[in-house]
Design a protein around this motif. Structure first.
Motif, PDB file in Angstrom:
ATOM      1  N   LYS A 275      41.962  36.553 -35.580  1.00  0.00           N
ATOM      2  CA  LYS A 275      42.403  37.211 -36.809  1.00  0.00           C
ATOM      3  C   LYS A 275      41.668  36.564 -37.980  1.00  0.00           C
ATOM      4  O   LYS A 275      41.590  35.352 -38.087  1.00  0.00           O
ATOM      5  CB  LYS A 275      43.911  37.007 -36.974  1.00  0.00           C
ATOM      6  CG  LYS A 275      44.500  37.668 -38.203  1.00  0.00           C
ATOM      7  CD  LYS A 275      45.998  37.460 -38.186  1.00  0.00           C
ATOM      8  CE  LYS A 275      46.757  38.211 -39.248  1.00  0.00           C
ATOM      9  NZ  LYS A 275      46.269  38.217 -40.562  1.00  0.00           N
ATOM     10  N   THR A 280      41.757  42.143 -37.949  1.00  0.00           N
ATOM     11  CA  THR A 280      42.553  41.543 -36.897  1.00  0.00           C
ATOM     12  C   THR A 280      42.289  42.296 -35.602  1.00  0.00           C
ATOM     13  O   THR A 280      42.317  43.524 -35.580  1.00  0.00           O
ATOM     14  CB  THR A 280      44.051  41.663 -37.231  1.00  0.00           C
ATOM     15  OG1 THR A 280      44.254  41.119 -38.523  1.00  0.00           O
ATOM     16  CG2 THR A 280      44.886  40.905 -36.226  1.00  0.00           C
ATOM     17  N   ALA A 284      45.175  40.416 -30.759  1.00  0.00           N
ATOM     18  CA  ALA A 284      45.494  39.115 -31.343  1.00  0.00           C
ATOM     19  C   ALA A 284      46.994  38.861 -31.238  1.00  0.00           C
ATOM     20  O   ALA A 284      47.791  39.796 -31.237  1.00  0.00           O
ATOM     21  CB  ALA A 284      45.067  39.088 -32.801  1.00  0.00           C
ATOM     22  N   ALA A 287      48.791  40.485 -34.114  1.00  0.00           N
ATOM     23  CA  ALA A 287      48.296  41.804 -34.494  1.00  0.00           C
ATOM     24  C   ALA A 287      49.443  42.662 -34.997  1.00  0.00           C
ATOM     25  O   ALA A 287      50.596  42.473 -34.613  1.00  0.00           O
ATOM     26  CB  ALA A 287      47.641  42.474 -33.293  1.00  0.00           C
TER      27      ALA A 287
END
Lengths: 576, 302
Positions: A275, A280, A284, A287
């Motif tokens: 990120k 992002t 992730a 996220a």
């Protein structure tokens, strides 16, 4: 002891600007006090005036600079000193550790003679004893000992020393005449993490033991936090924030400080994993919900099988830069290759790209061995592209952005309208609108934009894999995040695989899926990022991690035993 | 969008940038007083040499048609006096400029072409090619140019073309070394590595990256070489290796020596060609130095 004060200092350069001859204010109304025995860190991006401010203390500015305001060294105004007085102030009261140790040393003189130079020049009054050869020799030996180098190293020429050793010599030179104030201008920028930690330790120890004042300049806040009590953040010639180091690091107020602080992620901090401020990744840990991960097939793209590269070196026989390396990189995956400088990672990248012939072993692309015939190489190079370290040097200064990006498509005679291909590539590299950049030449662009042009040049060929050699090492903190976000986005949205070479473990934490640790030409550890960085197995990986300056635990206190051992190793390091 | 339109626009962009750059170079050059003076004198000399048939037809050089007395000192009729055959020295001088300048430029062109091509090849290629080329360059560097030129012209026979070839062939080695070192500098830049990684071949790297980078150097070197080529031409003509029927400054000096003008006190036949050589060569040097400082800003103000 000496007190340094800047009182409303303004420094302007008369120079050629876009609108004819004009004045540029590099430092714009700075007031700052450095109390005796205190340590101050000057932070800011390139061009913010921090180096100009620092060298103005010794009046080392070029002739086209004009200083207004007062620079008080003790109770004397530096700009009013007579030439003779200025000469004696230089080095005996304040000295500078210059930025590039490799360029600031005279290549044709032994380093101990260079250390003694300052002694000879200032050998009068109380220091008159240094007119004698024997007194000088004793003093140089003492200085070498202080910076942790054996006496014998003094007989070396600069090219025989490693980067860290050269920086130690520079520090010994700065200490030669016992100054009260040392100005260190980016002393660790060109060094890798392990050596950086050693140099920082040395500076911290000297400040502690001898009660020196230290002004340290860097763009990396964590480096400053490791050595300085107070941090001053500059932007466009002005001071935007100042305060105690810990406060600045933990709780930055000004947006510019926040940007500088967030540019260097903390390893283990899940909020910076995959990120970046502008992008992002869908997978992730932090996220946004709803951002569905687009699955990309992952198949082996680039592989090295038992690859070795040997260089013949003068005197000491052959050097194995790359030693029986086995490595597989898949499409849709970012692999970070980390290691110190000299670990062979750049040689490995050049060999993977076919720019260097392997001594033994082979490079496989999609399962077929890479041939070194001209035609086969050309086909291969369309599929695997290269992003170089320094975008300023990687672009021909005479070519416009359009020509630089169109170079690949022209070489490979790609179908379709060239203009559309270039525009599409620039758009993919987030240079919008592309038409605006067509006629620009590299020197008109910022560092981040230049690196994007290099990436666009690679993307124009629609490669399947990117090899990036330290893609952000020469960039400022704020654009670093942008370029990394671009690499991450290309992977997530286009499924482009990448091998990113770096000595910056934070970068690996930011964007990589897998980490490969290289040490002395061999791969010592590899695996998923979380596994390797949070639970390192190999001793070398642990050492690398221990020297990364972090916000919570400044380098001065963390992992000391390991670093001391590293320091010893460096001191014993034979002539390189 | 049609491809030709895009192509046209691209060329316009490049041309506009080139024009802008040319204006910048001119401004920087013009700010160099010495270089500008040299250029003005050169333009004047070249214009005079080009337009001389309009003022003084070739017939004034015909020994059978002269009316003035021999070895006449400077007068209103003949501002620079007459030569031992009774011809106007001023007319001879300006007609001689034509041959001297043409030979100077032509010989320089030959020398620059060979020097640039060989220099770039010696810098770009490695291994055997480079070793062989470097030995050839070394050979031409150590061969005494004048002696080689004399041998060449006695083999090919005297004449303007002979002098051009003789000077061109003997003076390219220095240029080649210069171009080679610049080529090596350029080729160590990362953008060359990027070009290789993009899939470039030798031809692409040489023509797109190396040639534009060495051209400014070659151009500045050209103006300096023209000066030495004019001196070499005068030397060879003075030694009698030129075309006996054509007039050049060197040939004028030779005839002054042969006819005893130099020792007979007829200074007006010896001084003008000598001074002309000095002035023109000096002007070329001034222009060359000024160009050099435009290309290499670090030389400015030194």
């Amino acid at each position: 002891m000496l007190r340094l004060e800047f009182r409303d200092v303004r420094i302007t350069y008369t120079t050629q600007t876009a609108s004819g001859r004009g004045e540029i204010a590099a430092v714009d109304g700075v007031s700052l006090v450095v109390e005796p025995g205190s340590t101050v860190g000057l932070a800011g991006e390139s061009g913010c005036g921090k180096s100009t401010l620092a060298v103005s203390v010794l009046r080392l500015l070029p002739a086209n600079a004009k200083v207004e305001g007062k620079i008080l060294l003790g109770d004397e105004n530096v700009s009013e000193l007579s030439w003779g007085r200025l000469r004696s102030v230089r080095w005996t009261e304040a000295s500078i550790v210059f930025q590039g140790a490799m360029h600031s040393l005279n290549p044709v003189r032994k380093v101990r003679d260079q250390i003694a130079e300052a002694l000879i020049i200032h050998a009068k009054g109380v220091d008159a004893q240094y007119k004698q050869e024997s007194a000088r020799t004793a003093r140089v030996n003492e200085l070498l000992e202080q910076v942790g180098l054996p006496k014998a190293k003094g007989l070396s020429y600069p090219h025989e020393l490693s980067g860290g050793q050269k920086q130690r010599i520079m520090i010994a030179m700065a200490l030669a005449c016992d100054p009260d104030l040392i100005i260190a201008d980016e002393p660790t920028t060109a060094l890798d993490v392990v050596v950086q930690a050693q140099v920082l330790d040395l500076l911290t120890a000297l400040v502690r033991d001898r009660g020196l004042s230290l002004i340290m300049i860097s763009h990396d806040l964590s480096v400053l936090a490791a050595t300085c009590e107070r941090i001053v953040v500059m932007q466009e010639g002005r001071i935007v924030e100042q305060g105690p180091s810990l406060k600045i690091m933990r709780n930055p107020q000004h947006p510019h400080t926040q940007a500088l602080a967030s540019a260097f992620p903390v390893i283990g901090d899940l909020s910076s994993r995959l990120k970046l401020p502008t992008y992002t990744a869908p997978n992730a840990p932090h996220a946004e919900p709803g951002a569905a991960s687009v699955p990309h097939e992952s198949r082996p793209a680039l592989a090295a099988r038992d690859l070795s590269v040997t260089f013949s070196a003068r005197g000491s026989g052959a050097v194995r830069a790359v030693d029986s390396v086995n490595l597989t990189c898949n499409t849709g995956e970012i692999v970070a290759l980390v290691g110190q400088s000299g670990s062979g990672k750049t040689t490995l990248a050049r060999t993977l790209l076919g720019l260097q012939k392997p001594t033994s072993g082979e490079v496989l692309f999609e399962g077929t061995p890479l041939s070194h015939k001209r035609k086969a190489l050309k086909v291969y190079r369309r599929a695997v592209q290269f992003v170089l370290q320094d975008p300023t040097a990687a672009l021909n200064p005479k070519h416009s952005v359009y020509e630089a990006v169109a170079e690949g498509p022209r070489l490979h005679k790609l179908d379709g309208d060239e203009r559309d291909i270039v525009a599409a590539a620039l758009a993919k590299a987030e240079l919008n609108p592309p038409e605006k950049f067509f006629t620009a030449i590299p020197q008109e662009l910022s560092g981040g934009q230049r690196q994007r042009v290099v990436i666009a040049g690679a993307l124009a060929l629609e490669p399947e894999f990117l090899v990036a050699d330290e893609p952000v090492a020469s960039l400022d903190a704020s654009v670093r995040a942008g370029v990394l976000a671009l690499l991450l986005k290309l992977k997530c949205e286009l499924g482009l695989g990448a091998l990113v070479i770096t000595h910056d473990l934070g970068l690996a934490w930011n964007i990589a899926d897998r980490v490969v640790v290289m040490y002395q030409g061999r791969i010592v550890e590899e695996g998923p990022v979380e596994e390797v960085l949070l639970n390192p197995q190999h001793e070398y990986t642990r050492r690398l991690l221990s020297v990364v300056p972090t916000r919570e635990s400044p380098v001065a206190t963390a992992g000391a035993p390991l670093r001391e051992q590293a320091l010893e190793n460096d001191a014993q390091d034979g002539v390189r | 969008m049609s491809a030709p339109a895009a192509q046209g626009k691209r060329i316009n962009v490049a041309a506009a940038r080139r024009r802008q750059r040319a204006v910048e170079v001119w401004k920087e050059f013009a700010s160099n007083r010495a270089g500008l003076t040299g250029l003005i004198i050169l333009v004047f000399v070249i214009a005079l040499a080009a337009l001389i048939p309009l003022f003084a037809p070739p017939s004034v050089l015909d020994v059978t048609q002269v009316t003035s007395p021999q070895n006449d000192p400077p007068s209103l009729e003949n501002p620079l006096g007459t030569d031992p055959a009774g011809r106007s020295v001023l007319a001879l001088l300006i007609w001689g400029a034509r041959i001297s300048l043409v030979v100077g430029f032509a010989a320089t062109l030959v020398s620059m072409l060979i020097g640039t091509v060989v220099g770039m090849a010696a810098g770009h290629f490695t291994g055997a090619t480079q070793a062989v080329l470097m030995r050839i360059i070394d050979f031409f560097l150590v061969v005494p140019g004048l002696v080689l030129a004399i041998v060449l012209s006695s083999v090919i026979g005297p004449g303007v073309a002979t002098i051009v070839v003789a000077i061109g062939v003997t003076s390219w080695a220095g240029t080649a070394r210069l171009v080679r070192s610049q080529t090596l500098t350029v080729e160590s830049r990362p953008y060359i590595e990027r070009a290789w990684a993009l899939g470039a071949g030798d031809g692409h790297v040489i023509t797109k990256h190396v040639l534009p980078a060495v051209m400014p150097l070659v151009l500045a070197n050209t103006t300096l070489t023209v000066g030495s080529a004019i001196i070499a031409e005068s030397t060879l003509s003075f030694l009698g290796l030129g075309d006996p029927s054509s007039i050049s400054w060197g040939a004028m000096l030779k005839s002054a020596l042969d006819t005893g003008a130099a020792t007979g006190g007829y200074w007006w036949y010896v001084m003008p060609p000598g001074l002309a050589i000095v002035v023109v060569v000096l002007c070329f040097t001034l222009v060359g130095r000024a160009l050099e400082s435009v290309i290499n800003p670090t030389l400015r103000g030194r």
